[in-house]
Design a protein around this motif. Structure first.
Motif, short mmCIF file in Angstrom:
data_model
loop_
_atom_site.label_atom_id
_atom_site.label_comp_id
_atom_site.label_asym_id
_atom_site.label_seq_id
_atom_site.Cartn_x
_atom_site.Cartn_y
_atom_site.Cartn_z
N GLN A 37 0.81 -1.22 0.00
CA GLN A 37 0.00 0.00 0.00
C GLN A 37 0.84 1.27 0.00
N GLU A 38 2.09 1.18 -0.44
CA GLU A 38 3.03 2.30 -0.52
C GLU A 38 3.15 3.07 0.79
N VAL A 39 2.70 2.48 1.89
CA VAL A 39 2.79 3.11 3.20
C VAL A 39 3.69 2.30 4.13
N PHE A 40 3.58 0.99 4.08
CA PHE A 40 4.33 0.10 4.96
C PHE A 40 5.46 -0.58 4.18
N HIS A 41 6.59 -0.73 4.83
CA HIS A 41 7.68 -1.51 4.25
C HIS A 41 8.18 -2.50 5.30
N TYR A 42 8.71 -3.61 4.84
CA TYR A 42 9.18 -4.66 5.73
C TYR A 42 10.47 -5.25 5.18
N ARG A 43 11.23 -5.86 6.09
CA ARG A 43 12.48 -6.52 5.72
C ARG A 43 12.76 -7.58 6.78
N ALA A 44 13.17 -8.76 6.36
CA ALA A 44 13.55 -9.83 7.27
C ALA A 44 14.75 -10.55 6.66
N GLY A 45 15.65 -11.00 7.51
CA GLY A 45 16.84 -11.65 6.99
C GLY A 45 17.55 -12.49 8.02
N VAL A 46 18.50 -13.25 7.53
CA VAL A 46 19.36 -14.08 8.37
C VAL A 46 20.78 -14.02 7.82
N ASP A 47 21.76 -13.92 8.72
CA ASP A 47 23.18 -13.93 8.37
C ASP A 47 23.86 -15.02 9.19
N VAL A 48 24.75 -15.76 8.56
CA VAL A 48 25.56 -16.75 9.26
C VAL A 48 27.01 -16.45 8.91
N VAL A 77 28.50 -17.02 14.22
CA VAL A 77 27.55 -16.00 14.63
C VAL A 77 26.34 -16.07 13.70
N VAL A 78 25.16 -16.24 14.29
CA VAL A 78 23.90 -16.24 13.53
C VAL A 78 23.14 -14.99 13.93
N ASN A 79 22.71 -14.21 12.95
CA ASN A 79 21.95 -12.98 13.18
C ASN A 79 20.61 -13.09 12.47
N LEU A 80 19.53 -13.00 13.23
CA LEU A 80 18.18 -12.91 12.68
C LEU A 80 17.73 -11.47 12.84
N ASN A 81 17.22 -10.86 11.77
CA ASN A 81 16.80 -9.47 11.86
C ASN A 81 15.48 -9.26 11.16
N ALA A 82 14.73 -8.29 11.67
CA ALA A 82 13.44 -7.92 11.09
C ALA A 82 13.26 -6.42 11.21
N GLU A 83 12.63 -5.84 10.22
CA GLU A 83 12.42 -4.40 10.20
C GLU A 83 11.02 -4.12 9.67
N LEU A 84 10.37 -3.13 10.28
CA LEU A 84 9.02 -2.74 9.85
C LEU A 84 8.95 -1.23 9.92
N GLY A 85 8.40 -0.62 8.87
CA GLY A 85 8.33 0.83 8.84
C GLY A 85 7.03 1.32 8.23
N MET A 86 6.73 2.58 8.53
CA MET A 86 5.50 3.21 8.03
C MET A 86 5.84 4.62 7.58
N LYS A 87 5.35 4.98 6.40
CA LYS A 87 5.59 6.30 5.83
C LYS A 87 4.33 7.14 6.00
N SER A 89 4.25 10.66 5.53
CA SER A 89 4.26 11.67 4.47
C SER A 89 5.65 11.65 3.83
N ASP A 90 5.93 12.59 2.95
CA ASP A 90 7.26 12.65 2.34
C ASP A 90 8.32 13.06 3.36
N VAL A 91 7.90 13.64 4.47
CA VAL A 91 8.84 14.12 5.47
C VAL A 91 8.96 13.16 6.65
N TYR A 92 7.87 12.53 7.08
CA TYR A 92 7.86 11.73 8.30
C TYR A 92 7.71 10.24 8.02
N THR A 93 8.60 9.46 8.63
CA THR A 93 8.50 8.01 8.59
C THR A 93 8.77 7.47 10.00
N LEU A 94 8.26 6.28 10.26
CA LEU A 94 8.47 5.61 11.54
C LEU A 94 8.97 4.21 11.24
#
Length: 104
Positions: A37-48, A77-87, A89-94
């Motif tokens: 919906q061009e408002v939310f973005h997500y990212r998930a990953g794993v590093d070994v 070293v195993v790293n699990l990561n997740a990211e979630l964001g919300m836009k 406006s053009d100026v403010y993101t969380l």
């Protein structure tokens, strides 16, 4: 690695007689990212990763207010990561991010 870089990481480090370089043998990474919906973005990953001469800080036996350097020959070293964001406006993101590490 230098003694200065160790002290910047841990200012309570005591004197050390041995400084070794950490060697990263390999790193395998994978993940997924996208948006909806061009408002939310997500990212998930794993590093070994595999390291030789990985340094760790351990409380000193002689002085409990100081730390000593110890090295491990083979560390995974195993790293699990997740990211979630919300836009908003053009100026403010969380955004938020979570990283979980496991050392073997």
């Amino acid at each position: 690695n230098t003694y200065f870089s160790f002290v910047r990481e841990n200012p309570f480090l005591g004197p050390s007689s041995q400084l070794l370089n950490t060697v990263n043998n390999y790193k395998i990474a994978g993940g997924i990212e996208g948006q909806f919906q061009e408002v939310f973005h997500y990212r998930a990953g794993v590093d070994v990763s595999r390291f030789n001469n990985m340094h760790f800080f351990v409380n000193s036996i002689a002085d409990s207010a100081r730390f000593e350097l110890v090295y491990d020959d083979k560390t995974t070293v195993v790293n699990l990561n997740a990211e979630l964001g919300m836009k908003f406006s053009d100026v403010y993101t969380l955004g938020s991010r979570l990283d979980l590490y496991q050392y073997d």
